[in-house]
Enzyme design. Structure first.
Site, PDB file in Angstrom:
ATOM      1  N   CYS A 133       0.840  -1.198   0.000  1.00  0.00           N
ATOM      2  CA  CYS A 133       0.000   0.000   0.000  1.00  0.00           C
ATOM      3  C   CYS A 133       0.878   1.253   0.000  1.00  0.00           C
ATOM      4  O   CYS A 133       2.012   1.241  -0.504  1.00  0.00           O
ATOM      5  CB  CYS A 133      -0.980  -0.014   1.171  1.00  0.00           C
ATOM      6  SG  CYS A 133      -2.385   1.117   0.941  1.00  0.00           S
ATOM      7  N   ASP A 202      -3.349   1.575   9.650  1.00  0.00           N
ATOM      8  CA  ASP A 202      -4.511   2.448   9.793  1.00  0.00           C
ATOM      9  C   ASP A 202      -4.929   2.549  11.253  1.00  0.00           C
ATOM     10  O   ASP A 202      -5.478   3.555  11.681  1.00  0.00           O
ATOM     11  CB  ASP A 202      -5.671   1.935   8.934  1.00  0.00           C
ATOM     12  CG  ASP A 202      -5.463   2.232   7.468  1.00  0.00           C
ATOM     13  OD1 ASP A 202      -5.947   3.274   7.014  1.00  0.00           O
ATOM     14  OD2 ASP A 202      -4.799   1.433   6.795  1.00  0.00           O
TER      15      ASP A 202
END
Length: 326
Positions: A133, A202
């Site tokens: 990512c 996250d």
């Protein structure tokens, strides 16, 4: 009298709208905007009593909190600022909120640089990192290693379905880092060429579990089998204190069109519509702490099992309720 929630300062309403619509995005940017909105609310408050002022600030906190209920940096910013609210007069309360907000913003400005320097110390000259990512925290570790004169190369997973790995590859290329871009399914093959798996987060739970872009967990399992250490780079904004009291982290399910593609963005293997299909598109997965070697924050690097101690230090024991609650 207490001002109703609908009478909040326009800066709070504007920040709330921009956060909800994702005009403001990214953990640090969201947190900074929330802190600034609370500071403006405090500075321009016309509350005529300490009770009214506190109620007004709690209302502002609720308005901001409801915009992105799963974005952990947002409530963490609100906790920091509102728990710094102290005093017996409106003037004292106002001053404490403004100073708390600005202190938070100053720490936020320095956090990623400090994290990067700590993470860079885990990277050696000549190392190859595999990324998943796009994480500015993870990239800050590479940037600081480059500043130290180390040669670093990267294997970048494209990270379907939105291909955020392309953003990572572009940034690394701009820094003249040799980049090998691979499809997600090739990760295990190329782990033999990697010295570290370097990812962001996250959210991080109290037990050290890492919630990150879908695919992180599988990569970590493969890396552990291959003997490649997994480093998670995450500012303390990503710590999720609610998990200390048993709350779980919500996994966002995203639009099926990210998987199927728009009509003009079909995969080269052919068209596919969603008729007759159930399409699942989770944004995140959970990596158990046993697959993580170190969590690097601006306050130091920690084994996953000690993260709960850092959470308690930063956020308390979470037994007293949230500071924006009535």
């Amino acid at each position: 009298m207490t001002r109703p929630d609908t009478d909040l300062h326009e800066s709070v309403e504007e920040a709330a709208g921009d956060i909800a619509s994702m005009e403001i995005r990214g953990a640090a940017t969201i947190a900074d905007a929330a802190a600034e909105a609370l500071a403006v609310q405090a500075e321009d408050s016309d509350a005529d009593s300490p009770e009214a002022f506190r109620a007004e600030m709690r209302a502002a906190g609720r308005r901001l909190r409801e915009t992105r209920p799963t974005a952990v940096s947002l409530p963490n910013a609100l906790r920091y600022v509102l728990r710094g609210m102290e005093g017996d007069t409106v003037a004292d309360l106002r001053e404490s909120v403004v100073e708390s907000a600005h202190e938070f913003q100053r720490e936020l400005d320095q956090a990623q640089d400090n994290l990067g320097r700590i993470g860079a110390n885990r990277l050696r000259d000549g190392d190859t990192v595999m990324t998943h990512c796009h994480s500015t925290d993870a990239l800050s570790c590479v940037e600081k290693a480059l500043d130290q004169g180390k040669d670093i190369s990267a294997i970048v997973k494209e990270t379907r379905p939105r291909k955020q790995g392309h953003i990572t590859a572009e940034q690394l290329r701009d820094w003249d880092v040799p980049v090998t871009l691979v499809v997600d399914n090739a990760a295990r093959r190329y782990l033999d060429d990697a010295d570290h798996v370097l990812v962001g987060a996250d959210s991080i739970a109290a037990d050290g579990s890492v919630i990150n872009k879908i695919g992180t967990s599988g990569l970590a399992v493969n890396a552990r089998e291959r003997g490649v250490p997994i480093m998670v780079a995450a500012q303390t904004l990503k710590l999720h204190p609610d998990t200390m009291t048993g709350h779980t982290v919500e996994i966002e399910m995203r639009d099926e069109r990210e998987v199927l593609g728009e009509d003009d963005e079909r995969d080269i293997n052919g068209d596919l519509d969603g008729e007759g299909l159930t399409v699942e598109n989770p944004a995140f997965d959970v990596t158990p702490p046993r697959y993580v070697d170190a969590i690097v924050t601006e306050r130091g690097q920690f084994p996953p099992e000690s993260i709960v101690t850092l959470m308690r230090e930063l956020f308390g024991d979470q037994q007293g309720g949230e500071p924006w609650e009535e």
